[in-house]
Design an enzyme around this catalytic site. Structure first.
Site, mmCIF file in Angstrom:
data_model
loop_
_atom_site.group_PDB
_atom_site.id
_atom_site.type_symbol
_atom_site.label_atom_id
_atom_site.label_comp_id
_atom_site.label_asym_id
_atom_site.label_seq_id
_atom_site.Cartn_x
_atom_site.Cartn_y
_atom_site.Cartn_z
ATOM 1 N N ASP A 190 -40.593 -44.029 -47.552
ATOM 2 C CA ASP A 190 -39.558 -43.131 -47.047
ATOM 3 C C ASP A 190 -40.002 -41.675 -47.072
ATOM 4 O OD1 ASP A 190 -39.529 -43.471 -49.752
ATOM 5 O OD2 ASP A 190 -37.483 -44.285 -49.818
ATOM 6 N N LYS B 28 -25.015 -49.119 -46.978
ATOM 7 C CA LYS B 28 -26.091 -49.588 -46.098
ATOM 8 C C LYS B 28 -25.436 -50.422 -45.011
ATOM 9 C CE LYS B 28 -29.886 -49.837 -49.504
ATOM 10 N NZ LYS B 28 -30.511 -50.711 -50.527
HETATM 11 P P1 PGA Z 1 -34.286 -50.308 -49.380
HETATM 12 O O1 PGA Z 1 -34.159 -49.027 -50.304
HETATM 13 O O2 PGA Z 1 -34.008 -49.911 -47.992
HETATM 14 O O3 PGA Z 1 -35.679 -50.773 -49.612
HETATM 15 O O4 PGA Z 1 -33.285 -51.311 -49.905
HETATM 16 C C1 PGA Z 1 -33.121 -48.118 -50.167
HETATM 17 C C2 PGA Z 1 -32.464 -47.839 -51.508
HETATM 18 O O5 PGA Z 1 -32.687 -48.560 -52.486
HETATM 19 O O6 PGA Z 1 -31.672 -46.919 -51.614
HETATM 20 ZN ZN ZN Z 2 -31.145 -47.885 -53.969
#
Ligand code: PGA
Ligand code: ZN
Length: 428
Positions: free
Chosen positions: A207, A341
């Site tokens: 990221d 998410k």
């Molecule tokens: P991931 O990480 O997209 O790999 O789940 C994002 C997070 O943990 O905030």
């Molecule tokens: Zn997380």
């Protein structure tokens, strides 16, 4: 009305296949794609992949593309794109399973987002405004960005067990200033890391955060502190950490050296030790938010830590954006913020419902990217339209992360005098 839907397979920021949809109405073509993460839990909506190891190592999504082009198209063609909940319901009805395992949450979400973009165009309003209307919330708000500056855990090939250290420019007056503060700190951090360990230590994780090969997160926090000091922003920038502790939990213990080749056993901590460690951290650094401080099934420790009121305590792997888990966490006062998410939910309508749950409980709300992202900037409009107050979209570098932050700049410019930056009210 929706006249045509055409899906295709594209690659995400990790080079792994994902789904993109072009949805057509009389107003034009509206495109959306979906992200994917490194962690998937049993309570989230199901992402369908082909599973043929000989093609893209099993990760291709041609089955999902076909489902969109055939079944979903057939069900949605002729519908009014402004009727988001009816569109989403039509897909939920077609799927018939609890976790969207029949059509695939990746198929459903791509179409749901594309339809939302088409709906905004139909009404001739900006996307964030349409989303605000759909949620019944009328004052769009620019979120405080949580920029990832150090990466570890599953997101980087270094020895750091914890997943990420983020900086929040809560003291900025506008989003534009927040982005500048984040970028400047990021570049100062690069210099700090280079001076201390050499240029090779400036490689970045998935990221965009720097991933120096250290195992001590206190050492990493000191680097970040030094960078903030160099910018002179000091108390205007706060720190957040995503421990993603499930990834270094072994039985009932936490191994902070899990990725380190020279394990001393010294860092093998019990839940109680972790609580003490978090207390010390919160008093030693300007930490305002901690995500997943314990294993995702260790609800009691999180509750205890959250009850101390030392900082925002965010449930990500703990909640998996699942309405039932969120409701339980609200009832039991397990944590006080949700990491949202959207691909764990599957439709925009249900995302709005989940956000409402969190808001009614006066929780903090972090609109979140996934480690596997695309160029789609939808998340930016979503965070403004739903006024979540916080967005986590990675470092202030790399195209798929900047797609979101740059879109926030455009939204702020468009709102002009009307623009509100969450700033110090980021947790509301
Ligand atoms: P991931 O990480 O997209 O790999 O789940 C994002 C997070 O943990 O905030
Ligand atoms: Zn997380």
């Amino acid at each position: 009305v929706i006249t045509k839907i055409k899906a295709r397979q594209i690659l995400d920021s990790r080079g792994i296949p994902t789904v993109e949809v072009d949805l057509y109405t009389n107003k034009g073509m509206f495109r959306a794609s979906v992200p994917s993460g490194d962690t998937t839990g049993m309570y989230e909506a199901v992402e369908i992949r082909d599973g043929d190891k000989g093609i893209y190592l099993g990760n291709s999504v041609t089955r999902v593309v076909k489902i969109i082009n055939e079944k979903i198209s057939e069900a949605l063609i002729g519908m009014d794109p402004t009727l988001q909940s009816q569109i989403d319901q039509a897909m939920i009805d077609l799927d018939k399973t609890e976790k969207k395992g029949e059509l695939g949450a990746n198929a459903i979400l791509a179409v749901s987002i594309a339809a939302c973009k088409a709906g905004a165009a139909e009404k001739e309003v900006p996307l964030y405004k349409h989303i605000a209307d759909l949620s019944g919330k009328t004052s769009p708000t620019l979120p405080v960005p949580a920029f990832t500056v150090i990466s570890g855990g599953k997101h980087a090939g270094n020895n750091l067990a914890i997943q990420e250290i983020m900086i929040l420019p809560t003291g900025a007056g506008r989003f534009e200033e927040a982005l500048q503060m984040g970028s400047e700190t990021y570049h100062h951090l690069k210099a700090v890391i280079t001076e201390k360990y050499g240029a090779h230590a400036c490689n970045v994780g998935e990221d965009g955060g720097f991933a120096p090969n250290i195992s001590s997160f206190r050492e990493a926090l000191d680097l970040v502190q030094e960078a903030i000091t160099r910018t002179g922003y000091n108390e205007r920038i706060k720190i957040a950490i995503d421990f993603a502790a499930t990834n270094f939990c072994i039985g009932t213990k936490y191994d902070l050296d899990i990725k380190s080749p020279n394990k001393s056993g010294q860092n093998f901590k019990s839940g109680e030790d972790m609580i003490e460690m978090y207390k010390e951290l919160c008093s030693d650094y300007p930490i305002v938010s901690i995500e997943d401080p314990f294993d995702k099934e260790e609800w009691e420790h999180i509750k205890y830590f959250s009850g101390l009121g030392l900082c925002q305590v965010v449930g990500d792997d703990l909640l998996m954006s699942n309405a039932k888990r969120i409701e339980r966490a609200i009832t039991e006062s397990t944590c006080n913020a949700l990491l949202l998410k959207i691909n764990q939910v599957g439709t925009l309508t249900e995302v709005i419902e989940v956000v409402k749950l969190a808001k009614d409980a006066h929780w903090g709300l972090v609109t979140s990217h996934r480690c596997g992202e695309t160029e789609d900037s939808f998340l930016a409009d979503l965070s403004v339209g739903l006024a979540t107050g916080q967005i986590k979209a990675g470092a202030p570098c790399r195209g798929e992360r900047l797609a979101k932050y740059n879109q926030l700049l455009r939204i702020e410019e468009e709102l002009g005098d009307q623009a509100i930056y969450a700033g110090e009210d980021w947790m509301q």
